[in-house]
Design an enzyme around this catalytic site. Structure first.
Site, PDB file in Angstrom:
ATOM      1  N   HIS A  18     -23.654  16.161   5.136  1.00  0.00           N
ATOM      2  CA  HIS A  18     -23.832  15.771   6.542  1.00  0.00           C
ATOM      3  C   HIS A  18     -25.318  15.708   6.903  1.00  0.00           C
ATOM      4  O   HIS A  18     -25.763  14.795   7.603  1.00  0.00           O
ATOM      5  CB  HIS A  18     -23.097  16.759   7.444  1.00  0.00           C
ATOM      6  N   ASP A 125     -23.196  15.157  14.926  1.00  0.00           N
ATOM      7  CA  ASP A 125     -22.210  15.078  13.854  1.00  0.00           C
ATOM      8  C   ASP A 125     -20.804  15.197  14.430  1.00  0.00           C
ATOM      9  O   ASP A 125     -20.578  15.783  15.492  1.00  0.00           O
ATOM     10  CB  ASP A 125     -22.457  16.208  12.856  1.00  0.00           C
TER      11      ASP A 125
END
Length: 472
Positions: A18, A125
């Site tokens: 990520h 995110d």
């Protein structure tokens, strides 16, 4: 207008994949438009679960600040252990929330700095939706960076609709043996490929909550591209209950290295360069992809029996697992391959490895690669990604699509896939000319979509315009 500076606040989840994907899209912004300045707020993994690779990579970020991309490490927090009333996902969610106060203080300082530009948006995110509340306090729009694909994004929204509007028991549905029609998929989806997070009430509630929050954002940036997911992206675009979706992928780290070092070790490159074209199987199961000793040995025996050349990024499991010494027990195994294996320790992103010699890969179905994927032993949403790659798109070979393994569900049943099935999948992957031809054609589209005139290039331009309009 030319001298205007638009500040963006990026908040990735504390996972290596990520964080790296976030940095790559940040680079796209600053390279594409000189008006952007980006601050990446880095959430450190809890000390109880931090891996050395992630820690090393995070420590390297501060040394690599550029003129328009800077990194700020947030104070390290501990994650509360699961309890009878609060499972692992709830604890993880609370862990992310514990950083909101630090984000609020940093953004307040940014806004107070006169003449330094205006904050145009938060880019968060998919696991950090609690940060929407912080952005709202500053009257700043939020954009979600969805690091998975468009079809799975649509699946999450669809499941949330089933639960909230049609009173469907999602947990019961996930345990049934049936098929459902999901708008972002052309073909009916068997419920056996539902991720294990849909099999308990606690984990389902986490997913549903995240889907509801994502409906509140200004837009969703997806690491996908129109040519590979045409149906899914068009389906999302006609649903007016879903925020605008910008497919701007594939977003990959093609420079290699996770700690500021050289892209790839010279000895690895030299070994790959000496192999015949399309002859090497690459195995990498992601940042959470460790297996117990029994499964590792089954994979090893399958590779041995297949006779194929391979690179295996064999990640050590967490130290509390009995299989932590499995690597040492396999030492004798490696010696019998006579030059057809290069073993890589730790986790390496697929894009670092796949070049002309790559023939196939065992990976967590991150479909953004240039060779046929060996779909096997997958976790989380990767089971659905595997279904898309194998059944929907025909770009992969199935070994076992209903494999269940999930670190967020301690009692989740985990099936050992035998060496014979794995070997069969490897052979089909390396010998299926139709799949390989499809992948070659898609790889060409994958490269062209990022160039001027390509769909991802155009979507990214539209995203930039959307962000710039937030500046008064």
């Amino acid at each position: 207008m030319a001298n205007m500076v638009a500040k963006l606040v990026f908040i990735p989840a504390p996972g290596l994949g990520h964080i790296m994907s976030t940095i790559e899209i940040a680079k796209l912004f600053v390279n594409r438009d000189q008006r952007f300045s980006i601050t990446v707020l880095v959430i450190k993994p809890p000390t109880s679960g931090s891996g050395s690779t992630i820690t090393t990579y995070i420590e390297s970020l501060a040394k690599n600040n550029t003129d328009r991309i800077s990194f700020v490490e947030l104070p390290q927090q501990e994650i509360a252990p699961p309890t009878d009333s609060k499972g692992p996902l709830a604890s993880f969610n609370e862990f992310i929330k514990s950083h909101c106060k630090y984000v609020k203080n940093i953004v307040a300082d940014m806004i107070s700095q006169t003449g330094s530009g205006q904050v145009a948006g938060f880019v968060i995110d998919m696991f950090c939706t609690c940060m929407i509340d912080v952005a709202n306090e500053f009257n700043v729009p939020t954009y979600v960076f969805f690091t998975s694909n468009a079809a799975f994004l649509g699946f999450k929204f669809f499941i949330q609709t089933l639960n909230d509007e049609r009173n469907q028991d999602v947990v019961e549905l996930s345990h049934s043996d049936t098929e459902i029609t999901v708008p972002t998929f052309v073909k009916p989806m068997p419920t056996k490929v539902f991720p294990t997070v849909f099999q308990t009430r606690e984990t389902v509630d986490f997913v549903l909550s995240a889907a509801r929050r994502m409906r509140e954002v200004k837009a969703i940036i997806v690491n996908s591209f129109l040519e590979v997911e045409t149906h899914a992206i068009e389906s999302l675009s006609v649903d007016n209950t879903i925020p605008p979706v910008y497919p701007v992928g594939p977003i990959l780290n093609l420079e290699g290295g996770t700690g500021g070092g050289k892209p790839l070790d010279d000895d690895v490159i030299k070994w790959l360069d000496n192999q015949p074209p399309s002859s090497v199987v690459f195995l990498c199961f992601g940042s959470m992809g460790s297996f117990d000793e029994v499964q590792v040995k089954e994979i090893a025996h399958a590779l041995e029996q297949s006779g194929m050349r391979f690179v295996w990024s064999l990640r050590k499991p967490p130290p509390d697992k009995k299989s932590r010494d499995c690597h040492d027990r396999l030492r004798g195994f490696w010696s019998g391959f006579a030059g057809r294996v290069f073993r890589a320790n730790g986790w390496n992103r697929e894009s670092h490895w796949l070049g002309p010699t790559g023939g196939g890969t065992g990976s967590p179905c991150s479909w953004r690669v240039r060779v046929p994927l060996w779909v096997e032993l997958v976790v989380g949403e990767f089971v659905i990604n595997a279904f898309e790659m194998v059944v929907e798109l025909g770009l992969s070979v199935e070994i076992k699509l209903d494999y269940k393994k999930d670190s967020f569900i301690p009692m989740a049943e985990s099936v050992v896939v035998p060496a014979e099935e794995i070997e069969s999948g490897i052979r089909r992957l390396m010998e299926d000319d139709l799949v390989r031809a499809k992948v070659k054609k898609m790889s060409e589209k994958c490269r062209s979509t990022l160039l001027e005139g390509g769909s991802s290039y155009a979507y990214f331009g539209s995203l930039i315009q959307d962000l710039i309009t937030n500046i008064s």
